[in-house]
Scaffold this motif. Structure first.
Motif, PDB file in Angstrom:
ATOM      1  N   VAL A  83       0.961  -1.245  -0.412  1.00 22.87           N
ATOM      2  CA  VAL A  83       0.156  -0.171   0.172  1.00 22.87           C
ATOM      3  C   VAL A  83       1.042   1.249   0.084  1.00 22.87           C
ATOM      4  CG1 VAL A  83      -1.661   1.474   1.054  1.00 22.87           C
ATOM      5  CG2 VAL A  83      -1.778  -1.260   1.458  1.00 22.87           C
ATOM      6  N   PRO A  84       0.881   2.860  -0.632  1.00 22.29           N
ATOM      7  CA  PRO A  84       1.411   3.174  -0.991  1.00 22.29           C
ATOM      8  C   PRO A  84       1.219   4.797  -0.095  1.00 22.29           C
ATOM      9  CG  PRO A  84      -0.335   3.819  -3.090  1.00 22.29           C
ATOM     10  CD  PRO A  84      -0.387   2.371  -2.207  1.00 22.29           C
ATOM     11  N   VAL A  85       1.793   4.435   1.178  1.00 15.45           N
ATOM     12  CA  VAL A  85       1.901   5.650   2.046  1.00 15.45           C
ATOM     13  C   VAL A  85       2.195   6.254   2.651  1.00 15.45           C
ATOM     14  CG1 VAL A  85       1.087   5.707   4.274  1.00 15.45           C
ATOM     15  CG2 VAL A  85       0.392   3.634   4.129  1.00 15.45           C
ATOM     16  N   ARG A  86       1.907   7.660   2.379  1.00 16.75           N
ATOM     17  CA  ARG A  86       2.985   8.867   2.296  1.00 16.75           C
ATOM     18  C   ARG A  86       2.381   9.679   2.877  1.00 16.75           C
ATOM     19  NH1 ARG A  86      -0.065  13.752   1.040  1.00 16.75           N
ATOM     20  NH2 ARG A  86      -1.959  13.307   0.290  1.00 16.75           N
ATOM     21  N   ALA A  87       3.475  10.349   3.791  1.00 13.22           N
ATOM     22  CA  ALA A  87       3.261  11.654   4.881  1.00 13.22           C
ATOM     23  C   ALA A  87       2.492  13.010   4.325  1.00 13.22           C
ATOM     24  CB  ALA A  87       4.655  12.018   5.016  1.00 13.22           C
ATOM     25  N   ALA A  88       2.201  13.189   4.925  1.00  7.24           N
ATOM     26  CA  ALA A  88       1.036  14.440   5.037  1.00  7.24           C
ATOM     27  C   ALA A  88       2.010  15.757   4.948  1.00  7.24           C
ATOM     28  CB  ALA A  88      -0.361  14.804   5.950  1.00  7.24           C
ATOM     29  N   THR A  89       1.361  16.469   4.301  1.00  3.83           N
ATOM     30  CA  THR A  89       1.342  18.122   4.327  1.00  3.83           C
ATOM     31  C   THR A  89       0.628  18.714   4.804  1.00  3.83           C
ATOM     32  OG1 THR A  89       1.231  18.667   2.075  1.00  3.83           O
ATOM     33  CG2 THR A  89       3.810  17.746   2.664  1.00  3.83           C
ATOM     34  N   SER A  90       1.028  20.242   4.752  1.00  4.16           N
ATOM     35  CA  SER A  90      -0.323  21.200   5.739  1.00  4.16           C
ATOM     36  C   SER A  90      -0.743  21.687   4.185  1.00  4.16           C
ATOM     37  CB  SER A  90       0.617  22.638   5.642  1.00  4.16           C
ATOM     38  OG  SER A  90       1.814  22.491   7.008  1.00  4.16           O
ATOM     39  N   ALA A  91      -0.894  20.808   3.100  1.00  5.68           N
ATOM     40  CA  ALA A  91      -1.584  21.204   1.859  1.00  5.68           C
ATOM     41  C   ALA A  91      -2.416  20.222   2.509  1.00  5.68           C
ATOM     42  CB  ALA A  91      -1.262  21.256   0.503  1.00  5.68           C
ATOM     43  N   ASP A  92      -2.805  19.052   2.776  1.00  3.18           N
ATOM     44  CA  ASP A  92      -3.371  18.130   3.099  1.00  3.18           C
ATOM     45  C   ASP A  92      -4.813  18.218   4.115  1.00  3.18           C
ATOM     46  OD1 ASP A  92      -2.209  16.244   1.592  1.00  3.18           O
ATOM     47  OD2 ASP A  92      -0.760  16.049   2.435  1.00  3.18           O
ATOM     48  N   ALA A  93      -4.344  19.158   5.188  1.00  2.00           N
ATOM     49  CA  ALA A  93      -5.325  19.528   6.235  1.00  2.00           C
ATOM     50  C   ALA A  93      -6.438  19.554   6.223  1.00  2.00           C
ATOM     51  CB  ALA A  93      -4.571  20.993   6.881  1.00  2.00           C
TER      52      ALA A  93
ATOM     53  N   ARG B 166       1.158  14.667  13.400  1.00  2.00           N
ATOM     54  CA  ARG B 166       1.974  14.307  11.530  1.00  2.00           C
ATOM     55  C   ARG B 166       1.130  13.389  11.174  1.00  2.00           C
ATOM     56  NH1 ARG B 166       5.018  17.579  12.985  1.00  2.00           N
ATOM     57  NH2 ARG B 166       6.844  17.536  13.221  1.00  2.00           N
ATOM     58  N   ALA B 167       0.528  12.753  10.183  1.00  2.00           N
ATOM     59  CA  ALA B 167      -0.438  12.098   9.774  1.00  2.00           C
ATOM     60  C   ALA B 167       0.174  11.667   8.319  1.00  2.00           C
ATOM     61  CB  ALA B 167      -1.942  13.093   9.230  1.00  2.00           C
ATOM     62  N   PHE B 168      -0.547  10.479   7.933  1.00  2.00           N
ATOM     63  CA  PHE B 168      -0.113   9.721   6.421  1.00  2.00           C
ATOM     64  C   PHE B 168      -1.450   9.465   6.206  1.00  2.00           C
ATOM     65  CE2 PHE B 168       4.067   9.510   9.351  1.00  2.00           C
ATOM     66  CZ  PHE B 168       4.331   9.753   8.463  1.00  2.00           C
ATOM     67  N   ILE B 169      -1.527   9.510   4.403  1.00  2.00           N
ATOM     68  CA  ILE B 169      -2.462   8.341   3.882  1.00  2.00           C
ATOM     69  C   ILE B 169      -2.321   7.946   2.778  1.00  2.00           C
ATOM     70  CG2 ILE B 169      -3.766  10.351   1.663  1.00  2.00           C
ATOM     71  CD1 ILE B 169      -2.944  13.279   4.403  1.00  2.00           C
ATOM     72  N   VAL B 170      -3.274   7.705   2.502  1.00  2.00           N
ATOM     73  CA  VAL B 170      -2.986   6.642   1.026  1.00  2.00           C
ATOM     74  C   VAL B 170      -4.449   7.347  -0.027  1.00  2.00           C
ATOM     75  CG1 VAL B 170      -3.752   4.560  -0.344  1.00  2.00           C
ATOM     76  CG2 VAL B 170      -3.018   4.716   2.571  1.00  2.00           C
ATOM     77  N   ASP B 171      -3.371   7.698  -1.185  1.00  2.00           N
ATOM     78  CA  ASP B 171      -4.305   8.221  -2.526  1.00  2.00           C
ATOM     79  C   ASP B 171      -5.346   7.526  -2.495  1.00  2.00           C
ATOM     80  OD1 ASP B 171      -3.366  11.410  -1.356  1.00  2.00           O
ATOM     81  OD2 ASP B 171      -1.382  10.306  -2.334  1.00  2.00           O
ATOM     82  N   ALA B 172      -6.518   7.962  -2.962  1.00  2.00           N
ATOM     83  CA  ALA B 172      -7.500   7.280  -4.102  1.00  2.00           C
ATOM     84  C   ALA B 172      -6.825   7.932  -5.305  1.00  2.00           C
ATOM     85  CB  ALA B 172      -8.927   8.032  -3.820  1.00  2.00           C
ATOM     86  N   PRO B 173      -7.193   7.071  -6.569  1.00  2.00           N
ATOM     87  CA  PRO B 173      -7.101   7.440  -7.435  1.00  2.00           C
ATOM     88  C   PRO B 173      -7.215   8.767  -8.404  1.00  2.00           C
ATOM     89  CG  PRO B 173      -7.666   4.964  -6.995  1.00  2.00           C
ATOM     90  CD  PRO B 173      -8.190   5.221  -6.664  1.00  2.00           C
ATOM     91  N   ASP B 174      -8.743   8.667  -7.817  1.00  2.00           N
ATOM     92  CA  ASP B 174      -8.725  10.357  -8.004  1.00  2.00           C
ATOM     93  C   ASP B 174      -8.281  11.603  -7.509  1.00  2.00           C
ATOM     94  OD1 ASP B 174      -9.615  10.122  -6.053  1.00  2.00           O
ATOM     95  OD2 ASP B 174     -11.873  10.113  -6.317  1.00  2.00           O
ATOM     96  N   GLY B 175      -7.202  11.596  -6.690  1.00  2.00           N
ATOM     97  CA  GLY B 175      -6.459  12.522  -5.739  1.00  2.00           C
ATOM     98  C   GLY B 175      -6.976  12.659  -4.534  1.00  2.00           C
ATOM     99  N   THR B 176      -8.635  12.023  -4.465  1.00  2.00           N
ATOM    100  CA  THR B 176      -8.570  12.333  -3.380  1.00  2.00           C
ATOM    101  C   THR B 176      -8.345  11.437  -2.092  1.00  2.00           C
ATOM    102  OG1 THR B 176     -10.733  10.534  -3.606  1.00  2.00           O
ATOM    103  CG2 THR B 176     -11.232  12.976  -3.811  1.00  2.00           C
ATOM    104  N   MET B 177      -8.383  10.805  -0.513  1.00  2.00           N
ATOM    105  CA  MET B 177      -8.239  10.338   0.132  1.00  2.00           C
ATOM    106  C   MET B 177      -9.193   9.015   0.106  1.00  2.00           C
ATOM    107  SD  MET B 177      -7.265  12.793   3.671  1.00  2.00           S
ATOM    108  CE  MET B 177      -5.780  14.957   3.189  1.00  2.00           C
ATOM    109  N   ALA B 178      -7.484   8.109   0.595  1.00  2.00           N
ATOM    110  CA  ALA B 178      -8.426   6.618   0.566  1.00  2.00           C
ATOM    111  C   ALA B 178      -8.338   6.077   2.463  1.00  2.00           C
ATOM    112  CB  ALA B 178      -7.603   5.830  -0.498  1.00  2.00           C
ATOM    113  N   ALA B 179      -7.502   6.798   2.799  1.00  2.00           N
ATOM    114  CA  ALA B 179      -6.911   6.087   4.282  1.00  2.00           C
ATOM    115  C   ALA B 179      -6.100   7.679   5.160  1.00  2.00           C
ATOM    116  CB  ALA B 179      -6.835   5.182   4.600  1.00  2.00           C
ATOM    117  N   CYS B 180      -6.750   7.272   5.870  1.00  2.00           N
ATOM    118  CA  CYS B 180      -5.288   8.493   6.447  1.00  2.00           C
ATOM    119  C   CYS B 180      -5.824   8.436   8.117  1.00  2.00           C
ATOM    120  CB  CYS B 180      -6.137  10.011   6.638  1.00  2.00           C
ATOM    121  SG  CYS B 180      -7.563  10.319   7.180  1.00  2.00           S
ATOM    122  N   ALA B 181      -3.908   9.015   8.568  1.00  2.00           N
ATOM    123  CA  ALA B 181      -3.633   9.186  10.317  1.00  2.00           C
ATOM    124  C   ALA B 181      -3.357   9.963  10.234  1.00  2.00           C
ATOM    125  CB  ALA B 181      -3.193   7.672  10.473  1.00  2.00           C
TER     126      ALA B 181
END
Length: 347
Positions: free
Chosen positions: A20-30, A69-84
């Motif tokens: 699963v491709p997990v990325r770190a969140a930035t301020s833009a993901d708030a 701190r947050a981590f995200i899995v992006d959905a194919p359409d660019g929205t969020m599929a999951a976050c913590a």
């Protein structure tokens, strides 16, 4: 069917290695994180004003100098599929916590279209690993729903006393009323003041001789024998929960219309900070072939057993047997039972 409008399976985010491709969140993901929390965590969604206020508050805290701190899995359409999302705050240091930092897992949310794919585990694991390995956090806190507790136990969390909360707001007044009388609160604020509850739904089966069928739990010594069922997901109605949980736990599909056998209520306690509301539906009588065909989820149950009601008594805590007896009597009489003593901590 027009191929342009034909339904297609939702693409599942994966790396080339299948992880699963997990990325770190930035301020833009708030704002996205706030909207995930509003839609999939809170009991009542936030209004746009509060979404904006929360996003403005969270954005700077997600910067490297912030405490979020947050981590995200992006959905194919660019929205969020999951976050913590985790919030770090200071505490007095101790030998086990030399840096004096504690992190609270504040938000874990998965969009319904992407559930049961391991995304929640992936983002939570990434968050905990980062906080421990990079930030030096050694103490973690989380307030988990019943359905999420097995995951957090696997990750190393253990039980804790019941959460106690208090909301104190500045006194407000309404035009035309005495100053001592508070104004009506906005719905999102009022929602924070009322009792919270989790809900579950179960299915009561018997064999053709009216002997109750139960499943043996692999995770709950306090409730070793259980009816097929579980906790409601967001957006579900009780009978929908019963049907889904029964299918997941036994492979059986319950046909309607719903027939309610019992309503169950429990007060919060040391093991769980919320009240519990449950409904037990009649699944009917199963043939021997249907019982033999039950397929268990090994992560939840390891045995199916059918016994006369009296023989269940020696295998169950007294309160569990009392509930089973009430449900059995409701099936016999056709009158739904009310079982109001399913309290946490009164095993």
């Amino acid at each position: 069917m027009n191929p342009d409008t034909a339904p297609t399976a939702t693409a599942e985010p994966q790396t080339a290695t299948g992880r699963v491709p997990v990325r770190a969140a930035t301020s833009a993901d708030a704002e996205g994180i706030v909207r995930m929390r509003s839609a999939h965590v809170l009991s009542q969604p936030l209004g746009e004003e509060w979404i904006g206020r929360c996003a403005d508050e969270l954005a700077p805290r997600l910067s490297p100098a912030g405490d979020a701190r947050a981590f995200i899995v992006d959905a194919p359409d660019g929205t969020m599929a999951a976050c913590a999302l985790g919030l770090v705050h200071p505490m007095l240091p101790a030998p086990a916590h030399p840096r004096g930092l504690v992190a609270r897992v504040h938000v874990v949310a998965t969009h319904p279209d992407f559930r049961r794919r391991g995304y929640a585990r992936a983002v939570v694991t990434a968050l905990l690993d980062h906080l421990a390995d990079v930030e030096g956090v050694t103490l973690f806190e989380v307030h988990a729903g019943v359905e999420a507790q097995p995951l957090y136990r696997e990750l190393g969390f253990t039980g804790s006393p019941a959460l106690m909360r208090m909301t104190r707001l500045e006194p407000t007044t309404t035009v035309g009323t005495p100053d001592s009388r508070p104004a009506w609160l906005p719905p999102e604020q009022y929602a924070e003041t009322v009792p919270k509850a989790t809900a579950f739904a179960c299915v009561y089966f018997t064999d053709e001789d009216d002997r109750p069928l139960q499943l043996h739990s692999v995770y709950s010594p306090a409730h070793p024998w259980q009816l097929a069922g579980g906790t409601m997901d967001h957006g579900e109605r009780p009978f929908e929960t019963a049907v889904r949980e029964c299918r997941e736990e036994t492979g059986l599909t319950v046909a309607g219309p719903p027939r309610l056998l019992a309503a169950v209520y429990g007060l919060p306690g040391a093991q769980w900070p919320y009240s519990t509301i449950g409904m037990v539906f009649d699944g009917g009588r199963l043939t021997a072939a249907q019982i033999r065909g039950i397929i268990l989820d090994p992560q939840e149950h390891d045995e199916v057993r059918v016994l006369p009601l009296a023989e269940w008594k020696a295998l169950m805590p007294a309160r569990d047997f009392a509930r089973l007896s009430a449900v059995t009597e409701a099936r016999r009489t056709g009158e739904a039972a009310y079982f109001g003593t399913w309290d946490w901590g009164n095993e």
